[in-house]
Write an enzyme that holds these catalytic residues in place. Structure first.
Site, mmCIF file in Angstrom:
data_model
loop_
_atom_site.group_PDB
_atom_site.id
_atom_site.type_symbol
_atom_site.label_atom_id
_atom_site.label_comp_id
_atom_site.label_asym_id
_atom_site.label_seq_id
_atom_site.Cartn_x
_atom_site.Cartn_y
_atom_site.Cartn_z
ATOM 1 N N ASP A 17 3.871 -13.917 -2.044
ATOM 2 C CA ASP A 17 3.430 -12.550 -2.316
ATOM 3 C C ASP A 17 4.150 -12.128 -3.589
ATOM 4 O OD1 ASP A 17 3.077 -9.819 -2.500
ATOM 5 O OD2 ASP A 17 3.981 -9.346 -0.556
ATOM 6 N N LYS A 78 3.748 -6.479 -13.078
ATOM 7 C CA LYS A 78 2.484 -6.885 -12.454
ATOM 8 C C LYS A 78 1.353 -5.937 -12.857
ATOM 9 C CE LYS A 78 0.438 -7.610 -7.859
ATOM 10 N NZ LYS A 78 0.736 -7.644 -6.423
ATOM 11 N N GLU A 155 -4.644 -9.760 -1.130
ATOM 12 C CA GLU A 155 -3.546 -9.306 -0.265
ATOM 13 C C GLU A 155 -4.026 -8.800 1.106
ATOM 14 O OE1 GLU A 155 -0.857 -8.273 -4.183
ATOM 15 O OE2 GLU A 155 -1.769 -6.646 -3.052
ATOM 16 N N ASP A 178 -2.471 -0.298 2.149
ATOM 17 C CA ASP A 178 -1.321 -0.922 1.485
ATOM 18 C C ASP A 178 -0.711 0.054 0.498
ATOM 19 O OD1 ASP A 178 0.458 -2.389 0.001
ATOM 20 O OD2 ASP A 178 -0.863 -4.094 -0.328
#
Ligand code: AMP
Length: 583
Positions: A17, A78, A155, A178
């Site tokens: 992850d 990211k 994800e 999330d």
């Protein structure tokens, strides 16, 4: 890099992850996914990179240095994956893909150390909305780090797998919420006979746990102004308020009331005061109300896109550290009329699911019968021209593979020439949802030359788009009636590394000096203590300074028997002297 013991067993595929705030690596062991510890014995590795001389630090020591050496430290890169943004670290300019590669290389090294075998391949997770460029950049980051990344999974799909939703023997609709440090993603999943399909996804790329800390920092600043007549000074004092707000937010997860203590806080104008503020859940909830409203919007949108009512959702899964907040759990429970699942640690589920998928890819019998499908997150097509009377209007987007198509998928459309004896035709690929190419993202182009002679419209070209499970696009162009087929190599769009850049990055990586793994606990203890030292004053600062000096001295003489106890004393002092900020 450390020496890796000879390969006794086959090299397992790990699940990674690669998060905005933190990254984790997991592997399947005896039919269960388990997280692997880093050099500090922790499973969460902050996605932060810091340069120290010619050495690279990754993880906790780098995160600690973001306070003391902000110009040499990078995090949250990211967000820029798949762009050609450069982050300046001292004299070096690094791309997000390179910084991500440093994180991946560190996770690879930690996994090798934990498992005692070389790791060559990983399944890496990405947000469902990541497009082509971002997925390619993720693969490239793996390649630079010496990891094969053949499979990239979304994800939320990974989260569903960690909860074993693919193992249920009935149809099921689930939603994954999330909320990480800086982003919020909502995904509706349908699971039928072990196949997980994304029905819809929505989100807010600028909303995360950090905003909740920021809101508390604003509340605290207002309270300080009321009580002391001035706001905290710019720089260190403001950073201390934010840090205290972050700590208070986390403690409110377990307690009804908390206090924010900021001894000797510097105010604008130079005055120092001892600040102590009491905060309860209701006050925090009021400060967070605008953020809670922003959380509701993407949830509504995702449900609408999936044509579902909240009651049609049978499982609500919470992912990301910030879903620990009771206000978020309550919001989810209220919206869906059921308690969300959070029996797995919210910041570990994605990595655990990635390990399940990795084992499946490796052919592990334990997860043998599992098939996962995903959908294309964006529409992919090419630019075309239209004749309107005498005028030719070009730049019109012609979709070939629609958003939401279950992948892997392959679609073909036929196009024809516009002019008599047209000898060349340029196929330009775009990604996006707008009717004009200019409003979409250009992915690349290819010119077919030496077309056969013929009247306008008589020469046909079939353009085939093949989109694989990793979100990688291949474009094939064939001239109808001939056996000529050429395929598109998309290499030069922004953020995508060329083969040469990739090779250069890989060489640079090999030459890079990572801080020796064995001494990372010492390095981290020092970095954390240094960050605190910058904040403290008076006798507390003296105590900490003496311990820092002592650790530096025993590190000089390199006596391992002395180093460990001194380090532990420094770690304990850092903990005791810092603002309490338990999870
Ligand atoms: P992630 O990117 O998933 O690691 O999420 C990190 C976010 O979760 C940060 O904003 C943290 O402040 C937040 N977080 C972590 N632990 C807690 C907690 N116990 N209570 C509230 N928020 C938390």
């Amino acid at each position: 890099m450390d020496d890796v013991p000879p390969d006794a067993t086959a090299s397992p595929i790990v699940g990674i992850d690669l998060g905005t705030t933190n990254s984790l690596v997991a592997v399947m062991q005896a039919g269960r996914p388990v997280l692997l510890p880093n050099a500090l014995g922790e499973t969460l590795t902050p996605s932060a990179v810091s340069l120290d001389g010619d050495e690279v630090l990754v993880g906790a020591p780098a995160r600690a240095r973001s306070a003391t050496h902000p110009g040499l430290t990078a995090h949250s890169f990211k967000r820029d994956m798949g762009t050609d943004a450069r982050l300046e670290l001292g004299r070096r300019k690094l791309r997000p893909v390179e910084l991500s590669a440093y994180v991946l290389a560190t996770l690879k090294r930690d996994a090798e150390q934990a498992l005692g075998v070389a790791i060559e391949e990983a399944v890496v997770t990405v947000p469902a909305y990541f497009g082509d460029l971002q997925r390619q950049a993720t693969r490239d980051a793996g390649a630079i780090a010496g990891l094969r990344v053949e499979r990239i999974i979304n994800e939320p799909t990974a989260a569903a797998m960690a909860y074993g939703l693919h193992e249920r023997d009935r149809e099921l609709v689930a939603v994954v919420l999330d909320l990480g440090g800086g982003t919020f993603d909502v995904t509706v999943l349908e699971i039928i006979e072990g196949v997980i399909e994304i029905q819809s996804s929505a989100g807010d790329a600028r909303l995360g746990g950090e905003d909740f800390s920021e809101a508390l920092a604003q509340w605290a600043t207002a309270a300080i102004v009321t009580e002391h007549g001035a706001a905290p000074a710019k720089g260190v004092a403001e950073a201390r308020v934010l840090q205290a707000a972050e700590g208070a937010k986390r403690r409110l997860t377990g307690q009804e009331n908390v206090s924010l203590a900021l001894p000797g806080l510097e105010l604008k104008g130079g005055r120092r005061v001892d600040v102590e503020l009491a905060l309860d859940r209701a006050t925090a909830g009021a400060a967070w109300e605008p953020l809670l409203e922003r959380l509701r919007a993407p949830i509504r949108r995702a449900l609408r896109d999936a044509k579902l009512q909240p009651t049609g959702i049978e499982e609500v899964l919470l992912v990301g550290g910030a879903t620990r907040m009771p206000v978020v759990v309550e919001l989810a429970a209220k919206l869906f009329g059921r308690m969300p699942r959070r029996d797995l640690p919210t910041d570990e589920v994605v990595a655990l699911g990635a390990a399940v998928q990795a084992a499946r890819k490796a052919g592990d019998a334990a997860v043998d019968d599992l098939v996962v499908t995903d959908v294309a997150p964006f529409t992919l097509g090419i630019g075309t021209a239209d004749r309107m009377g005498q005028r030719i209007v070009d730049g019109i987007f012609s979709p070939i593979l629609e958003r939401g198509t279950v992948i892997p998928a392959s679609r073909v459309n036929r196009y024809s020439t516009m002019h008599d004896d047209q000898r060349a035709l340029t196929v330009e690929v775009f990604q996006g949802e707008h009717s004009l190419c200019a409003d979409n993202v250009a992915l690349g182009k290819y010119t077919l030359k030496r077309l056969p002679k013929g009247r306008a419209g008589d020469v046909g070209i079939d353009v085939r788009f093949s989109y694989d499970l990793n979100g990688i696009l291949e474009v094939e162009m064939s001239v109808v009636g001939t056996d000529r087929t050429e395929s598109m190599v998309i290499e030069k769009h922004p953020g995508r590394l060329t083969k040469r850049q990739l090779a250069e990055a890989r060489t640079a990586m090999e030459r890079l000096k990572f801080h020796p793994r064995d001494s990372l606990p010492n390095r981290t203890a020092l970095a954390r203590a240094d960050a605190l030292y910058a904040e403290l004053r008076g006798p507390e600062r003296e105590v900490l300074g003496a311990l820092i000096g002592e650790l530096r001295a025993v590190l000089e003489v390199q006596d391992p028997a002395l180093i460990a106890p001194v380090r532990e004393r420094l770690v304990a002092a850092t903990r005791d002297l810092s603002v309490p900020s338990g999870r």
